[in-house]
Design a protein around this motif. Structure first.
Motif, PDB file in Angstrom:
ATOM      1  N   VAL A   8      41.095  54.339  42.620  1.00  0.00           N
ATOM      2  CA  VAL A   8      41.998  53.196  42.804  1.00  0.00           C
ATOM      3  C   VAL A   8      41.199  51.975  43.242  1.00  0.00           C
ATOM      4  N   ILE A   9      40.319  52.152  44.205  1.00  0.00           N
ATOM      5  CA  ILE A   9      39.512  51.041  44.703  1.00  0.00           C
ATOM      6  C   ILE A   9      38.567  50.531  43.620  1.00  0.00           C
ATOM      7  N   LYS A  10      37.955  51.427  42.849  1.00  0.00           N
ATOM      8  CA  LYS A  10      37.054  51.015  41.764  1.00  0.00           C
ATOM      9  C   LYS A  10      37.798  50.208  40.703  1.00  0.00           C
ATOM     10  N   VAL A  11      39.022  50.611  40.373  1.00  0.00           N
ATOM     11  CA  VAL A  11      39.821  49.865  39.390  1.00  0.00           C
ATOM     12  C   VAL A  11      40.145  48.476  39.932  1.00  0.00           C
ATOM     13  N   GLU A  13      38.505  46.761  42.162  1.00  0.00           N
ATOM     14  CA  GLU A  13      37.270  45.965  42.183  1.00  0.00           C
ATOM     15  C   GLU A  13      36.908  45.487  40.777  1.00  0.00           C
ATOM     16  N   PHE A  14      37.036  46.361  39.791  1.00  0.00           N
ATOM     17  CA  PHE A  14      36.720  45.975  38.408  1.00  0.00           C
ATOM     18  C   PHE A  14      37.583  44.795  37.979  1.00  0.00           C
ATOM     19  N   LEU A  15      38.881  44.885  38.226  1.00  0.00           N
ATOM     20  CA  LEU A  15      39.794  43.828  37.790  1.00  0.00           C
ATOM     21  C   LEU A  15      39.570  42.536  38.568  1.00  0.00           C
ATOM     22  N   GLU A  16      39.261  42.653  39.835  1.00  0.00           N
ATOM     23  CA  GLU A  16      39.015  41.455  40.640  1.00  0.00           C
ATOM     24  C   GLU A  16      37.749  40.731  40.180  1.00  0.00           C
ATOM     25  N   ASN A  17      36.765  41.472  39.744  1.00  0.00           N
ATOM     26  CA  ASN A  17      35.476  40.887  39.357  1.00  0.00           C
ATOM     27  C   ASN A  17      35.479  40.272  37.965  1.00  0.00           C
ATOM     28  N   ILE A  29      36.029  53.490  33.545  1.00  0.00           N
ATOM     29  CA  ILE A  29      35.314  53.443  34.817  1.00  0.00           C
ATOM     30  C   ILE A  29      34.284  54.564  34.797  1.00  0.00           C
ATOM     31  N   ASP A  30      33.018  54.196  34.939  1.00  0.00           N
ATOM     32  CA  ASP A  30      31.943  55.191  34.904  1.00  0.00           C
ATOM     33  C   ASP A  30      32.194  56.322  35.899  1.00  0.00           C
ATOM     34  N   GLY A  31      31.978  57.538  35.428  1.00  0.00           N
ATOM     35  CA  GLY A  31      32.133  58.708  36.284  1.00  0.00           C
ATOM     36  C   GLY A  31      33.525  59.301  36.296  1.00  0.00           C
ATOM     37  N   PHE A  32      34.461  58.677  35.556  1.00  0.00           N
ATOM     38  CA  PHE A  32      35.845  59.158  35.532  1.00  0.00           C
ATOM     39  C   PHE A  32      36.312  59.330  34.097  1.00  0.00           C
ATOM     40  N   ASP A  33      37.020  60.393  33.854  1.00  0.00           N
ATOM     41  CA  ASP A  33      37.606  60.653  32.540  1.00  0.00           C
ATOM     42  C   ASP A  33      38.628  59.551  32.236  1.00  0.00           C
ATOM     43  N   ASP A  34      38.657  59.078  30.992  1.00  0.00           N
ATOM     44  CA  ASP A  34      39.573  57.998  30.611  1.00  0.00           C
ATOM     45  C   ASP A  34      41.033  58.380  30.802  1.00  0.00           C
ATOM     46  N   ARG A  35      41.370  59.648  30.655  1.00  0.00           N
ATOM     47  CA  ARG A  35      42.759  60.079  30.879  1.00  0.00           C
ATOM     48  C   ARG A  35      43.138  59.955  32.349  1.00  0.00           C
ATOM     49  N   VAL A  36      42.185  60.240  33.224  1.00  0.00           N
ATOM     50  CA  VAL A  36      42.423  60.115  34.665  1.00  0.00           C
ATOM     51  C   VAL A  36      42.607  58.646  35.028  1.00  0.00           C
ATOM     52  N   VAL A  37      41.797  57.781  34.429  1.00  0.00           N
ATOM     53  CA  VAL A  37      41.920  56.340  34.667  1.00  0.00           C
ATOM     54  C   VAL A  37      43.288  55.863  34.195  1.00  0.00           C
ATOM     55  N   LEU A  72      45.022  41.724  39.410  1.00  0.00           N
ATOM     56  CA  LEU A  72      45.615  42.310  40.607  1.00  0.00           C
ATOM     57  C   LEU A  72      46.845  41.528  41.013  1.00  0.00           C
ATOM     58  N   SER A  73      47.822  42.237  41.522  1.00  0.00           N
ATOM     59  CA  SER A  73      48.971  41.572  42.140  1.00  0.00           C
ATOM     60  C   SER A  73      48.542  41.124  43.537  1.00  0.00           C
ATOM     61  N   TRP A  74      49.409  40.396  44.206  1.00  0.00           N
ATOM     62  CA  TRP A  74      49.107  39.995  45.583  1.00  0.00           C
ATOM     63  C   TRP A  74      48.883  41.239  46.432  1.00  0.00           C
ATOM     64  N   GLU A  75      49.736  42.239  46.264  1.00  0.00           N
ATOM     65  CA  GLU A  75      49.619  43.498  47.006  1.00  0.00           C
ATOM     66  C   GLU A  75      48.278  44.180  46.711  1.00  0.00           C
ATOM     67  N   GLY A  76      47.846  44.125  45.457  1.00  0.00           N
ATOM     68  CA  GLY A  76      46.565  44.702  45.086  1.00  0.00           C
ATOM     69  C   GLY A  76      45.414  44.014  45.787  1.00  0.00           C
ATOM     70  N   HIS A  77      45.473  42.681  45.846  1.00  0.00           N
ATOM     71  CA  HIS A  77      44.440  41.933  46.566  1.00  0.00           C
ATOM     72  C   HIS A  77      44.450  42.284  48.054  1.00  0.00           C
ATOM     73  N   GLU A  78      45.630  42.368  48.636  1.00  0.00           N
ATOM     74  CA  GLU A  78      45.745  42.681  50.060  1.00  0.00           C
ATOM     75  C   GLU A  78      45.138  44.046  50.373  1.00  0.00           C
ATOM     76  N   PHE A  79      45.476  45.045  49.548  1.00  0.00           N
ATOM     77  CA  PHE A  79      44.950  46.385  49.782  1.00  0.00           C
ATOM     78  C   PHE A  79      43.430  46.410  49.607  1.00  0.00           C
ATOM     79  N   LEU A  80      42.944  45.792  48.536  1.00  0.00           N
ATOM     80  CA  LEU A  80      41.499  45.778  48.301  1.00  0.00           C
ATOM     81  C   LEU A  80      40.768  45.051  49.422  1.00  0.00           C
ATOM     82  N   ASP A  81      41.304  43.939  49.872  1.00  0.00           N
ATOM     83  CA  ASP A  81      40.671  43.207  50.971  1.00  0.00           C
ATOM     84  C   ASP A  81      40.592  44.065  52.233  1.00  0.00           C
ATOM     85  N   SER A  82      41.639  44.821  52.509  1.00  0.00           N
ATOM     86  CA  SER A  82      41.618  45.670  53.708  1.00  0.00           C
ATOM     87  C   SER A  82      40.610  46.798  53.569  1.00  0.00           C
TER      88      SER A  82
END
Length: 122
Positions: A8-11, A13-17, A29-37, A72-82
């Motif tokens: 979740v955090i890697k996703v 970060e990817f979208l924020e960047n 996302i490297d290291g994760f199966d595409d179905r899991v992503v 990211l939604s506002w909530e997504g930014h808030e969670f990632l920032d924390s």
């Protein structure tokens, strides 16, 4: 399928960047199966963490088939920032340990925000 908060955090970060806000048709996302992503994208969209477009089932309109994120939604930014604060993230992992995957997201979010408040003296 189990939820993976590290993914979740890697996703997030990817979208924020990203420098653009166009739709990502297939997120890898490297290291994760595409179905899991893809599974996590659906859950993250339901949790309000992503700005995205979704394709829903024609026979069961409430069922999300695919999510196409673009930011990211506002909530997504808030969670990632924390969780970006290494001290807060380490404390969340320490407090929840191996149960991180089994703890409701709302508790993880509230814990991260509470620890973040402590970091800034609130």
């Amino acid at each position: 399928m189990q939820r993976d908060m590290e993914l979740v955090i890697k996703v997030l970060e990817f979208l924020e960047n990203r420098d653009e806000i166009s739709v990502v048709e297939k997120l890898h996302i490297d290291g994760f199966d595409d179905r899991v992503v893809a599974y996590h994208l659906r859950r993250m969209f339901e949790a309000g963490l992503l700005d995205a477009e979704s394709t829903n089932s024609k026979t069961t309109p409430d069922r999300i088939i695919t999510v196409y994120p673009f930011g990211l939604s506002w909530e997504g930014h808030e969670f990632l920032d924390s969780m970006r604060n290494e001290t807060v993230a380490a404390q969340v992992r320490q407090k929840l340990g191996s149960s991180l995957a089994n703890v409701p997201f709302t508790i993880i979010r509230e814990l991260a925000l509470a620890l973040g408040r402590t970091q800034v003296g609130l």
